[in-house]
Motif scaffolding. Structure first.
Motif, mmCIF file in Angstrom:
data_model
loop_
_atom_site.group_PDB
_atom_site.id
_atom_site.type_symbol
_atom_site.label_atom_id
_atom_site.label_comp_id
_atom_site.label_asym_id
_atom_site.label_seq_id
_atom_site.Cartn_x
_atom_site.Cartn_y
_atom_site.Cartn_z
ATOM 1 N N LEU A 113 0.824 -1.218 0.000
ATOM 2 C CA LEU A 113 0.000 0.000 0.000
ATOM 3 C C LEU A 113 0.852 1.259 0.000
ATOM 4 O O LEU A 113 0.400 2.313 -0.475
ATOM 5 C CB LEU A 113 -0.948 -0.001 1.198
ATOM 6 C CG LEU A 113 -1.926 -1.173 1.303
ATOM 7 C CD1 LEU A 113 -3.036 -0.850 2.292
ATOM 8 C CD2 LEU A 113 -2.511 -1.564 -0.037
ATOM 9 N N ALA A 114 2.076 1.177 0.507
ATOM 10 C CA ALA A 114 2.967 2.337 0.457
ATOM 11 C C ALA A 114 3.293 2.694 -0.986
ATOM 12 O O ALA A 114 3.319 3.873 -1.372
ATOM 13 C CB ALA A 114 4.245 2.060 1.249
ATOM 14 N N VAL A 115 3.525 1.682 -1.816
ATOM 15 C CA VAL A 115 3.793 1.911 -3.241
ATOM 16 C C VAL A 115 2.566 2.499 -3.923
ATOM 17 O O VAL A 115 2.660 3.457 -4.700
ATOM 18 C CB VAL A 115 4.221 0.601 -3.925
ATOM 19 C CG1 VAL A 115 4.232 0.758 -5.454
ATOM 20 C CG2 VAL A 115 5.599 0.163 -3.429
ATOM 21 N N LEU A 116 1.389 1.945 -3.632
ATOM 22 C CA LEU A 116 0.156 2.459 -4.245
ATOM 23 C C LEU A 116 -0.090 3.915 -3.856
ATOM 24 O O LEU A 116 -0.498 4.729 -4.687
ATOM 25 C CB LEU A 116 -1.050 1.617 -3.838
ATOM 26 C CG LEU A 116 -1.187 0.215 -4.423
ATOM 27 C CD1 LEU A 116 -2.560 -0.340 -4.097
ATOM 28 C CD2 LEU A 116 -0.955 0.199 -5.924
ATOM 29 N N HIS A 117 0.147 4.233 -2.593
ATOM 30 C CA HIS A 117 -0.064 5.609 -2.144
ATOM 31 C C HIS A 117 0.866 6.557 -2.880
ATOM 32 O O HIS A 117 0.440 7.619 -3.375
ATOM 33 C CB HIS A 117 0.153 5.700 -0.636
ATOM 34 C CG HIS A 117 -0.053 7.065 -0.073
ATOM 35 N ND1 HIS A 117 0.937 8.035 -0.069
ATOM 36 C CD2 HIS A 117 -1.143 7.650 0.502
ATOM 37 C CE1 HIS A 117 0.474 9.142 0.475
ATOM 38 N NE2 HIS A 117 -0.783 8.935 0.842
ATOM 39 N N ASP A 118 2.155 6.195 -2.976
ATOM 40 C CA ASP A 118 3.113 7.075 -3.642
ATOM 41 C C ASP A 118 2.825 7.207 -5.129
ATOM 42 O O ASP A 118 3.171 8.232 -5.743
ATOM 43 C CB ASP A 118 4.541 6.556 -3.429
ATOM 44 C CG ASP A 118 5.034 6.793 -2.006
ATOM 45 O OD1 ASP A 118 4.411 7.615 -1.291
ATOM 46 O OD2 ASP A 118 6.023 6.153 -1.610
ATOM 47 N N ALA A 119 2.152 6.199 -5.683
ATOM 48 C CA ALA A 119 1.792 6.250 -7.101
ATOM 49 C C ALA A 119 0.487 7.011 -7.333
ATOM 50 O O ALA A 119 0.048 7.155 -8.477
ATOM 51 C CB ALA A 119 1.674 4.838 -7.661
ATOM 52 N N GLY A 120 -0.124 7.482 -6.261
ATOM 53 C CA GLY A 120 -1.362 8.249 -6.390
ATOM 54 C C GLY A 120 -2.610 7.412 -6.571
ATOM 55 O O GLY A 120 -3.660 7.928 -6.964
ATOM 56 N N LEU A 121 -2.539 6.126 -6.274
ATOM 57 C CA LEU A 121 -3.690 5.246 -6.483
ATOM 58 C C LEU A 121 -4.525 5.029 -5.231
ATOM 59 O O LEU A 121 -5.570 4.387 -5.288
ATOM 60 C CB LEU A 121 -3.224 3.891 -7.023
ATOM 61 C CG LEU A 121 -2.567 3.913 -8.405
ATOM 62 C CD1 LEU A 121 -2.322 2.492 -8.889
ATOM 63 C CD2 LEU A 121 -3.425 4.676 -9.410
ATOM 64 N N LEU A 122 -4.067 5.526 -4.087
ATOM 65 C CA LEU A 122 -4.864 5.477 -2.862
ATOM 66 C C LEU A 122 -5.014 6.892 -2.340
ATOM 67 O O LEU A 122 -4.036 7.517 -1.933
ATOM 68 C CB LEU A 122 -4.194 4.604 -1.801
ATOM 69 C CG LEU A 122 -4.296 3.089 -1.955
ATOM 70 C CD1 LEU A 122 -3.596 2.390 -0.791
ATOM 71 C CD2 LEU A 122 -5.741 2.633 -2.043
ATOM 72 N N SER A 123 -6.217 7.401 -2.365
ATOM 73 C CA SER A 123 -6.423 8.776 -1.923
ATOM 74 C C SER A 123 -6.957 8.803 -0.502
ATOM 75 O O SER A 123 -7.825 8.019 -0.121
ATOM 76 C CB SER A 123 -7.399 9.493 -2.861
ATOM 77 O OG SER A 123 -8.686 8.921 -2.766
ATOM 78 N N LEU A 124 -6.385 9.678 0.279
ATOM 79 C CA LEU A 124 -6.873 9.990 1.613
ATOM 80 C C LEU A 124 -7.228 11.467 1.610
ATOM 81 O O LEU A 124 -6.961 12.179 0.635
ATOM 82 C CB LEU A 124 -5.802 9.676 2.662
ATOM 83 C CG LEU A 124 -5.357 8.203 2.717
ATOM 84 C CD1 LEU A 124 -4.120 8.059 3.587
ATOM 85 C CD2 LEU A 124 -6.478 7.320 3.246
ATOM 86 N N SER A 125 -7.825 11.959 2.667
ATOM 87 C CA SER A 125 -8.195 13.369 2.692
ATOM 88 C C SER A 125 -6.935 14.232 2.740
ATOM 89 O O SER A 125 -5.846 13.763 3.061
ATOM 90 C CB SER A 125 -9.079 13.666 3.901
ATOM 91 O OG SER A 125 -8.309 13.630 5.085
ATOM 92 N N SER A 126 -7.068 15.513 2.420
ATOM 93 C CA SER A 126 -5.921 16.421 2.399
ATOM 94 C C SER A 126 -5.240 16.489 3.762
ATOM 95 O O SER A 126 -4.039 16.710 3.867
ATOM 96 C CB SER A 126 -6.359 17.823 1.970
ATOM 97 O OG SER A 126 -7.380 18.304 2.838
ATOM 98 N N ALA A 127 -6.018 16.278 4.823
ATOM 99 C CA ALA A 127 -5.457 16.298 6.167
ATOM 100 C C ALA A 127 -4.701 15.009 6.475
ATOM 101 O O ALA A 127 -4.042 14.888 7.496
ATOM 102 C CB ALA A 127 -6.563 16.507 7.200
ATOM 103 N N GLN A 128 -4.834 14.023 5.564
ATOM 104 C CA GLN A 128 -4.208 12.724 5.769
ATOM 105 C C GLN A 128 -3.224 12.440 4.633
ATOM 106 O O GLN A 128 -3.157 11.340 4.095
ATOM 107 C CB GLN A 128 -5.284 11.634 5.822
ATOM 108 C CG GLN A 128 -6.327 11.851 6.920
ATOM 109 C CD GLN A 128 -7.585 11.031 6.700
ATOM 110 O OE1 GLN A 128 -7.775 10.422 5.675
ATOM 111 N NE2 GLN A 128 -8.468 11.040 7.693
ATOM 112 N N SER A 129 -2.464 13.446 4.251
ATOM 113 C CA SER A 129 -1.618 13.335 3.067
ATOM 114 C C SER A 129 -0.357 12.515 3.302
ATOM 115 O O SER A 129 0.250 12.010 2.362
ATOM 116 C CB SER A 129 -1.225 14.731 2.572
ATOM 117 O OG SER A 129 -0.578 15.449 3.608
ATOM 118 N N ALA A 130 0.084 12.367 4.560
ATOM 119 C CA ALA A 130 1.284 11.585 4.839
ATOM 120 C C ALA A 130 1.051 10.131 4.477
ATOM 121 O O ALA A 130 -0.078 9.624 4.557
ATOM 122 C CB ALA A 130 1.654 11.709 6.310
ATOM 123 N N ASN A 131 2.109 9.458 4.075
ATOM 124 C CA ASN A 131 1.982 8.056 3.691
ATOM 125 C C ASN A 131 1.970 7.190 4.947
ATOM 126 O O ASN A 131 3.002 6.720 5.417
ATOM 127 C CB ASN A 131 3.125 7.649 2.756
ATOM 128 C CG ASN A 131 2.867 6.287 2.115
ATOM 129 O OD1 ASN A 131 2.023 5.521 2.578
ATOM 130 N ND2 ASN A 131 3.591 5.993 1.051
#
Length: 440
Positions: free
Chosen positions: A62-80
């Protein structure tokens, strides 16, 4: 991040939904697309522990997916939050975040969705994001601030009470009024696969006036599940029974190893101590309550009716098949020694959490709550060797020869659990521990 709708969540549970990862579509696979359990893993190529989800015979990074922009969280939750060595930071984002990630992952991994090609057809991304489960090292999934173990199986409590007290009065008067529990030792909770050393302690032998010191002679398992607290409560602010499930992130398998002879001598007047502190093993994958929703069943009838603070409407049991296997060192195969089901549990997880906090005790994200030994109504469904062998009076026959009253050095114990769906199953994987000799 959009708030997932009921329709979005229902789509993740569709028994007809298939994944483009073929192994996830095997009817015997623990990790189909309907499951998507969370864990923490590393590899020989990348020793950094991070968050993953099990899908078929793969782990999705999921760390890879997040850095690739494929898992979105709210703007307040932007950290991986997935590039962490424990699930706690992700869990702390709250239930909307858990559900949003579940919906997004299901769409990415399913066939026939608008998002299918995003990951499936990007060979370079797929190579970074998917790791064979066989090549992954699985870690303790959460940082556990506190651990509580309950005693919530009526069959188990009745068996133990019959064995050591009066069979006609096996249950103490308070047992039917509240979920009995005690505070365990969080520091010795270990992940599946971690060897467990036989404990030493004081033993009171029948023919001795004083105790002796030595290795436990009656080492046992306790077949349990555990739940992970996903949202804590403030000191002095109890969690209502009707709201308690919203505070639970998910469930694991749990083996609360027990030194029966050490416990028998030490537990009066304050309960178990060294008999339980030496190790508790949990499975590496946390199965969310959302994944378990289709398997919800009514809990057993409770008589007398619980006090008001322990009442909740609806169904709060879960149809989770459970089994225990024992394999002696060097044996070619294991023997299944017990089969039971979580649906037999008298006190529910919601009632356990409500009772735990009713006096004002605060809980924290990552707290672990053990169900207590899960025993069913038949002799082959008892969740401990203490019951299965009736304190070693009726030893178990093993497939590969020999018998067992209690666990011997070199024995490997495996707990397994799953919910059976229509053509798929939502499994927990395995909870494994091998016994090493006591320290000299």
């Amino acid at each position: 991040m959009n708030h997932p709708t009921t329709r979005d969540l229902q789509a993740t549970l569709d028994p007809q939904r298939k994944s483009w990862i073929d192994s996830a579509n095997d009817a015997a696979c623990d990790f189909p697309i309907q499951n998507l359990p969370f864990g923490v893993f590393s590899t020989a190529q990348d020793a950094q522990a991070r968050v993953g989800v099990a899908i078929g015979d793969q782990v999705l990074d999921l760390a890879v997916l997040h850095d690739a922009g494929l898992l979105s969280l709210s703007s307040a939750q932007s950290a991986n939050v997935f590039a962490r060595a424990a699930l706690n930071d992700f869990i702390a984002l709250g239930r909307d975040a858990w559900r949003s990630v579940r919906v997004q992952l299901s769409s990415l991994l399913a066939t026939g969705t608008a998002e299918t090609a995003t990951l499936r057809d990007d060979a370079a991304l797929r190579a970074r994001a998917l790791v064979k489960l066989a090549d992954a090292k699985l870690h303790l999934p959460v940082d556990i601030p506190g651990y509580t173990d309950f005693y919530s199986s009526k069959e188990h409590a009745t068996n133990v009470g019959s064995m050591f007290r009066d069979p006609k009065n096996a249950l103490l008067p308070n047992w039917s009024e509240m979920p009995i529990g005690y505070n365990g030792r969080a520091s010795s909770v270990v992940v599946s696969g971690t060897p467990v050393r036989r404990p030493n302690g004081q033993l009171k032998l029948p023919d001795q006036e004083r105790p002796v010191f030595g290795a436990c002679r009656k080492l046992d398992i306790e077949l349990e599940t555990g739940f992970i607290v996903g949202r804590g409560n403030a000191l002095g602010e109890p969690i209502a029974c009707e709201d308690a499930e919203a505070h639970i992130f998910g469930m694991v398998l749990l083996n609360d190893w027990s030194a029966r002879d050490i416990q028998q001598w030490e537990y009066v007047p304050l309960g178990p101590f060294n008999a339980k502190t030496f190790a508790t093993t949990i499975s590496p994958w946390v199965v969310t309550l959302d994944a378990l929703e289709p398997f919800r069943v009514a809990q057993p009838v409770q008589e007398p009716q619980p006090l008001d603070y322990l009442r909740h409407a609806g169904k709060h049991g879960f149809d989770i098949a459970l089994e225990v296997l024992l394999r002696p060192e060097g044996a070619s195969e294991a023997t299944t020694i017990a089969r039971t089901n979580f649906r037999h549990m008298y006190w529910t997880m919601a009632q356990q959490l409500a009772h735990h906090t009713v006096a004002g005790c605060n809980t924290r994200v990552g707290d672990l709550m053990g169900s207590g030994t899960i025993s069913g109504p038949t002799p082959d469904s008892f969740g401990s060797l203490l019951e299965l062998t009736w304190n070693a009076k009726n030893p178990l026959e093993l497939k590969t020869g020999g018998t067992r009253g209690f666990i011997e050095d070199g024995d490997e114990l495996t707990l397994a659990g799953w919910c059976q769906g229509d053509g798929y199953r939502v499994g927990f994987g395995e909870c494994v521990g091998k016994i090493l000799p006591a320290a000299r």
